[in-house]
Design a protein around this motif. Structure first.
Motif, PDB file in Angstrom:
ATOM      1  N   THR A 172       1.173  10.039 -12.099  1.00 16.30           N
ATOM      2  CA  THR A 172       1.640   9.931 -10.829  1.00 16.30           C
ATOM      3  C   THR A 172       2.451   8.519 -10.773  1.00 16.30           C
ATOM      4  OG1 THR A 172       0.771   9.204  -8.519  1.00 16.30           O
ATOM      5  CG2 THR A 172      -0.169   8.046 -10.379  1.00 16.30           C
ATOM      6  N   ILE A 173       3.307   8.527  -9.813  1.00 21.23           N
ATOM      7  CA  ILE A 173       4.275   7.204  -9.503  1.00 21.23           C
ATOM      8  C   ILE A 173       2.980   6.386  -8.855  1.00 21.23           C
ATOM      9  CG2 ILE A 173       5.785   6.140  -8.272  1.00 21.23           C
ATOM     10  CD1 ILE A 173       7.512   8.537  -8.671  1.00 21.23           C
ATOM     11  N   SER A 174       3.184   4.950  -9.269  1.00 23.19           N
ATOM     12  CA  SER A 174       2.167   4.039  -9.062  1.00 23.19           C
ATOM     13  C   SER A 174       2.288   3.624  -7.424  1.00 23.19           C
ATOM     14  CB  SER A 174       2.203   2.875  -9.837  1.00 23.19           C
ATOM     15  OG  SER A 174       1.242   1.885  -9.489  1.00 23.19           O
ATOM     16  N   SER A 175       3.519   2.891  -7.086  1.00 22.41           N
ATOM     17  CA  SER A 175       3.803   2.508  -5.906  1.00 22.41           C
ATOM     18  C   SER A 175       2.776   1.444  -5.716  1.00 22.41           C
ATOM     19  CB  SER A 175       3.956   3.381  -4.949  1.00 22.41           C
ATOM     20  OG  SER A 175       4.219   2.924  -3.569  1.00 22.41           O
ATOM     21  N   GLY A 176       2.242   1.438  -4.334  1.00 22.14           N
ATOM     22  CA  GLY A 176       1.156   0.317  -4.263  1.00 22.14           C
ATOM     23  C   GLY A 176      -0.053   0.293  -4.881  1.00 22.14           C
ATOM     24  N   GLY A 177      -0.379   1.521  -5.563  1.00 19.80           N
ATOM     25  CA  GLY A 177      -1.552   1.845  -6.539  1.00 19.80           C
ATOM     26  C   GLY A 177      -2.660   2.516  -5.798  1.00 19.80           C
ATOM     27  N   CYS A 178      -2.749   2.532  -4.512  1.00 13.26           N
ATOM     28  CA  CYS A 178      -3.772   3.263  -3.885  1.00 13.26           C
ATOM     29  C   CYS A 178      -4.240   4.638  -4.223  1.00 13.26           C
ATOM     30  CB  CYS A 178      -3.641   3.134  -2.281  1.00 13.26           C
ATOM     31  SG  CYS A 178      -2.855   1.473  -1.571  1.00 13.26           S
ATOM     32  N   ASN A 179      -3.111   5.328  -4.483  1.00  6.55           N
ATOM     33  CA  ASN A 179      -3.380   6.866  -4.740  1.00  6.55           C
ATOM     34  C   ASN A 179      -4.044   7.014  -6.063  1.00  6.55           C
ATOM     35  OD1 ASN A 179      -2.371   7.041  -2.183  1.00  6.55           O
ATOM     36  ND2 ASN A 179      -1.131   8.964  -2.819  1.00  6.55           N
ATOM     37  N   ALA A 180      -3.398   6.100  -7.242  1.00  6.81           N
ATOM     38  CA  ALA A 180      -3.796   6.452  -8.558  1.00  6.81           C
ATOM     39  C   ALA A 180      -5.392   5.916  -8.533  1.00  6.81           C
ATOM     40  CB  ALA A 180      -3.024   5.094  -9.316  1.00  6.81           C
ATOM     41  N   LEU A 181      -5.760   4.814  -7.720  1.00  2.86           N
ATOM     42  CA  LEU A 181      -7.155   4.583  -7.681  1.00  2.86           C
ATOM     43  C   LEU A 181      -8.044   5.837  -6.892  1.00  2.86           C
ATOM     44  CD1 LEU A 181      -6.636   0.837  -6.896  1.00  2.86           C
ATOM     45  CD2 LEU A 181      -7.301   1.999  -9.057  1.00  2.86           C
ATOM     46  N   ALA A 182      -7.517   5.935  -5.761  1.00  5.16           N
ATOM     47  CA  ALA A 182      -8.077   7.239  -5.126  1.00  5.16           C
ATOM     48  C   ALA A 182      -8.577   8.261  -5.855  1.00  5.16           C
ATOM     49  CB  ALA A 182      -7.218   7.681  -3.894  1.00  5.16           C
ATOM     50  N   TYR A 183      -7.399   8.849  -6.929  1.00  2.56           N
ATOM     51  CA  TYR A 183      -7.565  10.089  -7.751  1.00  2.56           C
ATOM     52  C   TYR A 183      -8.939   9.904  -8.683  1.00  2.56           C
ATOM     53  CZ  TYR A 183      -2.980  10.774  -6.304  1.00  2.56           C
ATOM     54  OH  TYR A 183      -1.753  10.811  -5.464  1.00  2.56           O
ATOM     55  N   LEU A 184      -9.339   8.655  -9.036  1.00  3.97           N
ATOM     56  CA  LEU A 184     -10.507   8.443  -9.656  1.00  3.97           C
ATOM     57  C   LEU A 184     -11.790   8.971  -9.154  1.00  3.97           C
ATOM     58  CD1 LEU A 184      -9.866   4.728 -10.746  1.00  3.97           C
ATOM     59  CD2 LEU A 184      -9.319   6.926 -12.163  1.00  3.97           C
ATOM     60  N   SER A 185     -11.761   9.166  -7.753  1.00  2.00           N
ATOM     61  CA  SER A 185     -12.918   9.898  -6.927  1.00  2.00           C
ATOM     62  C   SER A 185     -13.221  11.222  -7.900  1.00  2.00           C
ATOM     63  CB  SER A 185     -12.681   9.698  -5.649  1.00  2.00           C
ATOM     64  OG  SER A 185     -11.649  10.667  -5.285  1.00  2.00           O
TER      65      SER A 185
ATOM     66  N   GLN B 148       0.801  -1.026   0.019  1.00  3.06           N
ATOM     67  CA  GLN B 148       0.023   0.127  -0.043  1.00  3.06           C
ATOM     68  C   GLN B 148       0.885   1.178  -0.031  1.00  3.06           C
ATOM     69  OE1 GLN B 148       0.054  -1.751   3.073  1.00  3.06           O
ATOM     70  NE2 GLN B 148       1.510  -0.367   4.044  1.00  3.06           N
ATOM     71  N   ILE B 149       0.377   2.298  -0.557  1.00  4.16           N
ATOM     72  CA  ILE B 149       1.216   3.543  -0.519  1.00  4.16           C
ATOM     73  C   ILE B 149       1.324   4.271   0.762  1.00  4.16           C
ATOM     74  CG2 ILE B 149      -0.696   5.162  -1.337  1.00  4.16           C
ATOM     75  CD1 ILE B 149       1.259   5.949  -3.799  1.00  4.16           C
ATOM     76  N   TRP B 150       2.281   5.065   0.960  1.00  6.60           N
ATOM     77  CA  TRP B 150       2.514   5.756   2.010  1.00  6.60           C
ATOM     78  C   TRP B 150       2.278   7.232   2.063  1.00  6.60           C
ATOM     79  CZ3 TRP B 150       2.246   4.452   7.280  1.00  6.60           C
ATOM     80  CH2 TRP B 150       2.141   2.791   7.577  1.00  6.60           C
ATOM     81  N   GLU B 151       1.809   7.775   0.973  1.00  6.44           N
ATOM     82  CA  GLU B 151       1.375   9.411   0.679  1.00  6.44           C
ATOM     83  C   GLU B 151      -0.005   9.661   0.869  1.00  6.44           C
ATOM     84  OE1 GLU B 151       5.501   8.163  -0.851  1.00  6.44           O
ATOM     85  OE2 GLU B 151       3.367   7.467  -1.195  1.00  6.44           O
ATOM     86  N   ASP B 152      -0.383  10.493   1.647  1.00  9.14           N
ATOM     87  CA  ASP B 152      -1.772  10.726   1.721  1.00  9.14           C
ATOM     88  C   ASP B 152      -2.570  11.142   0.486  1.00  9.14           C
ATOM     89  OD1 ASP B 152      -4.296  11.542   2.531  1.00  9.14           O
ATOM     90  OD2 ASP B 152      -3.650  12.115   4.631  1.00  9.14           O
ATOM     91  N   PRO B 153      -3.555  10.513  -0.205  1.00  8.45           N
ATOM     92  CA  PRO B 153      -4.130  11.112  -1.465  1.00  8.45           C
ATOM     93  C   PRO B 153      -5.010  12.202  -1.199  1.00  8.45           C
ATOM     94  CG  PRO B 153      -5.293   9.078  -0.535  1.00  8.45           C
ATOM     95  CD  PRO B 153      -3.942   9.106   0.333  1.00  8.45           C
ATOM     96  N   GLN B 154      -5.677  12.305  -0.102  1.00 10.49           N
ATOM     97  CA  GLN B 154      -6.628  13.491  -0.038  1.00 10.49           C
ATOM     98  C   GLN B 154      -5.769  14.710   0.286  1.00 10.49           C
ATOM     99  OE1 GLN B 154     -10.227  13.279   0.764  1.00 10.49           O
ATOM    100  NE2 GLN B 154      -9.598  15.363  -0.062  1.00 10.49           N
ATOM    101  N   SER B 155      -4.520  14.762   0.877  1.00  8.34           N
ATOM    102  CA  SER B 155      -3.653  15.915   0.883  1.00  8.34           C
ATOM    103  C   SER B 155      -3.247  16.154  -0.701  1.00  8.34           C
ATOM    104  CB  SER B 155      -2.305  15.642   1.576  1.00  8.34           C
ATOM    105  OG  SER B 155      -2.582  15.440   3.079  1.00  8.34           O
ATOM    106  N   ASP B 156      -3.030  15.133  -1.534  1.00  6.79           N
ATOM    107  CA  ASP B 156      -2.605  15.270  -2.788  1.00  6.79           C
ATOM    108  C   ASP B 156      -3.772  15.983  -3.580  1.00  6.79           C
ATOM    109  OD1 ASP B 156      -0.278  14.040  -2.472  1.00  6.79           O
ATOM    110  OD2 ASP B 156      -1.176  12.170  -3.164  1.00  6.79           O
ATOM    111  N   ILE B 157      -5.188  15.399  -3.437  1.00  6.35           N
ATOM    112  CA  ILE B 157      -6.274  16.097  -4.031  1.00  6.35           C
ATOM    113  C   ILE B 157      -6.534  17.534  -3.600  1.00  6.35           C
ATOM    114  CG2 ILE B 157      -8.912  15.842  -4.034  1.00  6.35           C
ATOM    115  CD1 ILE B 157      -8.452  12.937  -3.891  1.00  6.35           C
TER     116      ILE B 157
ATOM    117  N   GLY C  55       5.346  -7.915   1.147  1.00  4.24           N
ATOM    118  CA  GLY C  55       6.113  -6.805   0.682  1.00  4.24           C
ATOM    119  C   GLY C  55       7.397  -6.425   1.749  1.00  4.24           C
ATOM    120  N   LEU C  56       8.344  -5.707   1.284  1.00  5.67           N
ATOM    121  CA  LEU C  56       9.379  -5.041   2.236  1.00  5.67           C
ATOM    122  C   LEU C  56       8.859  -4.219   3.441  1.00  5.67           C
ATOM    123  CD1 LEU C  56      12.339  -4.722  -0.316  1.00  5.67           C
ATOM    124  CD2 LEU C  56      12.087  -6.650   1.114  1.00  5.67           C
ATOM    125  N   LEU C  57       8.248  -3.351   3.052  1.00  9.66           N
ATOM    126  CA  LEU C  57       7.688  -2.643   4.034  1.00  9.66           C
ATOM    127  C   LEU C  57       6.695  -3.156   4.850  1.00  9.66           C
ATOM    128  CD1 LEU C  57       7.299   0.414   5.400  1.00  9.66           C
ATOM    129  CD2 LEU C  57       5.554   0.776   3.693  1.00  9.66           C
ATOM    130  N   GLY C  58       5.652  -4.234   4.733  1.00  5.93           N
ATOM    131  CA  GLY C  58       4.798  -4.736   5.528  1.00  5.93           C
ATOM    132  C   GLY C  58       5.839  -5.612   6.274  1.00  5.93           C
TER     133      GLY C  58
END
Length: 404
Positions: free
Chosen positions: A60-73, A38-47, A162-165
């Motif tokens: 965007t950089i994908s990383s874990g993909g959570c934020n790319a999907l969040a921006y679809l909102s 999972q990504i570790w940058e806050d998508p609400q702050s980005d939006i 994953g490594l972070l988990g």
């Protein structure tokens, strides 16, 4: 090009020499596997920072993909998700296909939110497998160290993989050995409780002699995705010791936001999402956004390449928003200049760029040629306010640049 070759090209640059050269190569090898489930940058702050509107064209950089999907909102016209690491794109693809093809919100939440149910094997086999792209399917069906295909991650807490988990799991074990207990944070009922439990069970760990020693070892942070060049930026912000800097960032995560509204704190302290509380979920998994995200899911396009190489194939004035996570901390002056030459060319009028830094300072002011830099504006005070809203709390700075 393979993930290893792309990562080598990003990490091994003009600053690679001497002992740092060995460290750079070790990090590049380490980073070639799945790092972020999972990504570790806050998508609400980005939006909020980007003021994303319907029809926006996003890179965007994908990383874990959570934020790319969040921006679809926000109903963009396109989200281009770029990553050096094919494992991250496989994670994005399985999340994308789960949202598109699972029968309903409840099954998506079970697969991607709980991510620890035996029924997720059937969900994968019946609804997701046939829709994965060939690279993602090969990744998920390859056997992991326990002999089972990787899609079994979704029966045993995907986000602990994953490594972070794995790093977070090791941190819990180490904290207990040093007299603390990170999981105690989840007993808090309010912000006052959070501050009390942090001081009792978490803060003392950072003052132990062993942790002080660990904090000085760059290799100890590789699983956080922190390369040697970024480690040096961290040291600049820590004249009194990195252990104090890490303690303050952990305090920000643990104490500055209500736990029931912080999915990052749940992963750090509980090692799972709370699927019973909507506000504690990542934005892309919240039911209020599910319809918008599902109806726009085909607007996410993955690219296994570098940011600069991707931009070189885009038309002039073709993008409105750029999200670079902390990738620029990896770059030398030549790489940074090459990237921003393409950003400036492809940016539409009023385009915005958001990125994080390990230290507090933006690298652009010292490294970009004046001819490029003068076409962009930023407000350091506004950036500090943005940083204060980022619930993940692992970085030293969040920066917004606007095209003049």
């Amino acid at each position: 090009m393979t993930s290893k070759a792309l990562i080598d090209s990003a990490v091994i640059n003009s600053t690679t020499a001497g002992s740092k050269g060995l460290a750079d190569r070790l990090f590049a090898h380490w980073f070639s596997r799945l790092v972020y489930a999972q990504i570790w940058e806050d998508p609400q702050s980005d939006i909020d920072a980007l003021q994303l509107e319907p029809g926006s064209r996003i890179l965007t950089i994908s990383s874990g993909g959570c934020n790319a999907l969040a921006y679809l909102s926000t109903r963009p016209s396109v989200v281009h998700a770029v990553d050096l690491n094919a494992a991250h794109l496989a994670m994005l693809n399985i999340k994308q296909q789960a949202i598109r093809h699972l029968p309903d919100y409840a099954s998506v939440l079970s697969f991607l939110g709980d991510a620890g149910q035996e029924d997720n094997l059937k969900r994968y086999q019946r609804h997701i497998r046939e829709h994965l792209d060939s690279n993602a399917r090969a990744f998920w069906e390859k056997r992991s160290l326990n002999g089972k295909p990787r899609y079994h991650y979704f029966t045993r807490q995907t986000y602990q993989q994953g490594l972070l988990g794995e790093f977070i799991g090791l941190s819990h074990w180490l904290a207990r050995r040093l007299g603390g207990d990170l999981s105690k944070m989840m007993e808090a009922r309010d912000l006052q409780d959070q501050a009390r439990l942090f001081e009792q069970y978490v803060a003392p760990v950072f003052d132990t002699a062993f942790f002080r020693w660990i904090a000085r070892q760059p290799v100890a942070l590789y699983s956080l995705g922190i390369p040697p060049s970024q480690f040096e930026e961290l040291r600049k912000d820590a004249p009194d010791g990195l252990h104090l800097l890490f303690r303050e960032r952990m305090r920000h995560l643990a104490c500055d936001f209500p736990l029931q509204e912080n999915c990052f704190a749940h992963q750090a302290f509980a090692r799972r999402y709370d699927t019973r509380c909507q506000t504690a979920l990542p934005l892309y998994l919240q039911e209020q956004h599910f319809s918008a995200i599902r109806s726009h899911i085909d607007r996410v396009h993955a690219h296994h390449t570098t940011l600069t190489a991707f931009l070189q194939h885009q038309p002039n004035n073709s993008l409105d928003a750029y999200l670079f996570l902390d990738a620029q901390d990896w770059m030398d002056q030549g790489q940074l200049t090459g990237l921003w030459r393409e950003v400036t060319r492809t940016a539409a009028h009023g385009a915005r760029v958001v990125f994080r830094t390990g230290g507090s300072q933006s690298p652009l002011e010292d490294k970009l040629p004046s001819g490029i830099l003068q076409q962009w504006e930023t407000d350091p005070e506004h950036n500090r306010r943005l940083y204060a809203t980022d619930r993940s709390a692992i970085y030293g700075g969040m920066h917004l640049y606007r095209k003049r």
